[in-house]
Design a protein around this motif. Structure first.
Motif, short mmCIF file in Angstrom:
data_model
loop_
_atom_site.label_atom_id
_atom_site.label_comp_id
_atom_site.label_asym_id
_atom_site.label_seq_id
_atom_site.Cartn_x
_atom_site.Cartn_y
_atom_site.Cartn_z
N ARG A 165 0.85 -1.19 0.00
CA ARG A 165 0.00 0.00 0.00
C ARG A 165 0.89 1.24 0.00
O ARG A 165 1.79 1.36 0.84
CB ARG A 165 -0.93 0.01 1.22
CG ARG A 165 -1.94 -1.13 1.22
CD ARG A 165 -2.77 -1.13 2.50
NE ARG A 165 -3.70 -2.25 2.56
CZ ARG A 165 -4.96 -2.22 2.12
NH1 ARG A 165 -5.43 -1.09 1.59
NH2 ARG A 165 -5.73 -3.27 2.23
N LYS A 225 -9.86 7.66 -4.22
CA LYS A 225 -9.07 6.77 -3.38
C LYS A 225 -7.90 7.54 -2.79
O LYS A 225 -7.48 8.57 -3.33
CB LYS A 225 -8.58 5.55 -4.15
CG LYS A 225 -7.67 5.83 -5.34
CD LYS A 225 -7.29 4.50 -5.99
CE LYS A 225 -6.33 4.70 -7.16
NZ LYS A 225 -5.92 3.41 -7.76
N THR A 226 -7.39 7.03 -1.68
CA THR A 226 -6.31 7.72 -0.96
C THR A 226 -5.03 6.90 -0.91
O THR A 226 -4.05 7.33 -0.31
CB THR A 226 -6.76 8.04 0.48
OG1 THR A 226 -7.13 6.82 1.14
CG2 THR A 226 -7.94 9.00 0.49
#
Length: 323
Positions: A7, A21-22
């Protein structure tokens, strides 16, 4: 072979017509042989029915074949086009380059690998928000604007006012109707937009056949591999080739050659990911009319070593990164 998911936080949020999205949730495959290591990074994409867990299962499902020494050509028949095949295909390219002591671009039959200039993406937002982001990036040679809803003309006009000299591309991510396109295309032409990317939904873009758009149209979601190329050639003047859609550099290079043979322009595209995902796409981006490999620029941090960005100019990768 090893495979894992990672991630990577995005700087702020990345917003398109389908949502926001982050973080970039990527899958990295690594293949080792005779002391050499090849890596490939891919982005499972929900729009195409992919999940990280599903892609990890796909890769694990071919572990025996991979560890028995599958070639890139054989891999094309083992997995469908998509993120899983992309991660493995790019890892095999990297491994081949390391074992041969030759750069991947030379193995691909290219005479050299030159730097390329990438678009920089402005996320979907209110016109004033997009104008502010464009103003901060106004010295970049090309901006790509995410659109997709009421106020699209105001968004593009606001960005043009904030960045009067930069080239503009707009990306609707399938959010327009044909009547929207008919209305907006002449206005976008007046604002000197160079390209409109995927205005209509994939599979519902037959209306583009015979439509004389004042701005060149580009297929993205409508094009994955050579299988869709004939239909796209009747509807678009440009195609966005992404390694995650094509299922790796092997198919992406063949797709680019086939598209050029049909007189289509090429956009070298990407998902939001790290430099490891962009590096193989640099080979496919050579000679492309439009390059959109700004994924690492949208992240809060990139992997080390990563690609070197000088403004919007991307230097070729070092072997320590890929290829």
């Amino acid at each position: 072979m090893t495979v894992q998911d990672e991630r990577w936080p995005i700087a702020g949020a990345f917003k398109i017509a389908r949502g926001a999205k982050t973080e970039a949730h990527v899958v990295v495959a690594e293949i080792s042989e005779k002391g050499a290591r090849g890596r490939g990074e891919a982005v499972p994409y929900a729009r195409y029915g992919e999940t990280v867990d599903g892609v990890l299962r796909q890769i694990e499902g071919v572990r025996t074949a991979m560890e028995a020494g599958v070639s890139r050509e054989q891999l094309q028949g083992l997995l469908p086009a998509g993120a899983a095949r992309n991660a493995l295909d790019c890892a095999l390219w990297d491994l081949e380059a390391k074992l041969a002591g030759e750069p991947a671009w030379r193995l691909a039959g290219r005479p050299r690998l030159d730097p390329v200039k990438t678009c920089y993406t402005i996320s979907l937002g209110a016109p004033e928000e997009m104008a502010e982001a464009a103003r901060a990036a106004a010295r970049r040679p090309m901006l790509k604007l995410k659109i997709g809803g009421p106020g699209d003309l105001d968004r593009v006009a606001a960005v043009r006012g904030a960045a009067p000299k930069t080239r503009l591309v707009v990306d609707a991510n399938e959010a327009l109707s044909f009547s929207d396109l008919e209305r907006l295309a002449p206005e976008f032409a007046r604002l000197d937009v160079k390209l409109i990317e995927q205005p209509l939904k994939a599979g519902e873009d037959e209306a583009l056949e015979g439509f004389e758009s004042p701005v060149m149209l580009c297929a993205d979601e409508s094009l994955h591999t050579r299988a869709e190329l004939d239909a796209c050639a009747r509807r678009y003047g440009c195609v966005n080739i992404k390694l995650d859609k094509a299922g790796g550099l092997t198919e992406a290079l063949a797709l680019a050659d086939a598209a050029r043979a049909r007189g289509l322009e090429i956009m070298a595209g990407c998902m939001v990911a790290t430099s490891l995902a962009m590096a193989p796409a640099m080979i496919m981006a050579q000679g492309a009319a439009f390059v959109d490999l700004d994924g690492p620029l949208l992240l809060a941090r990139d992997r080390t070593p990563g690609l070197t960005f000088i403004g919007s100019l991307i230097e070729p990768p070092t072997p320590a990164l890929w290829g």
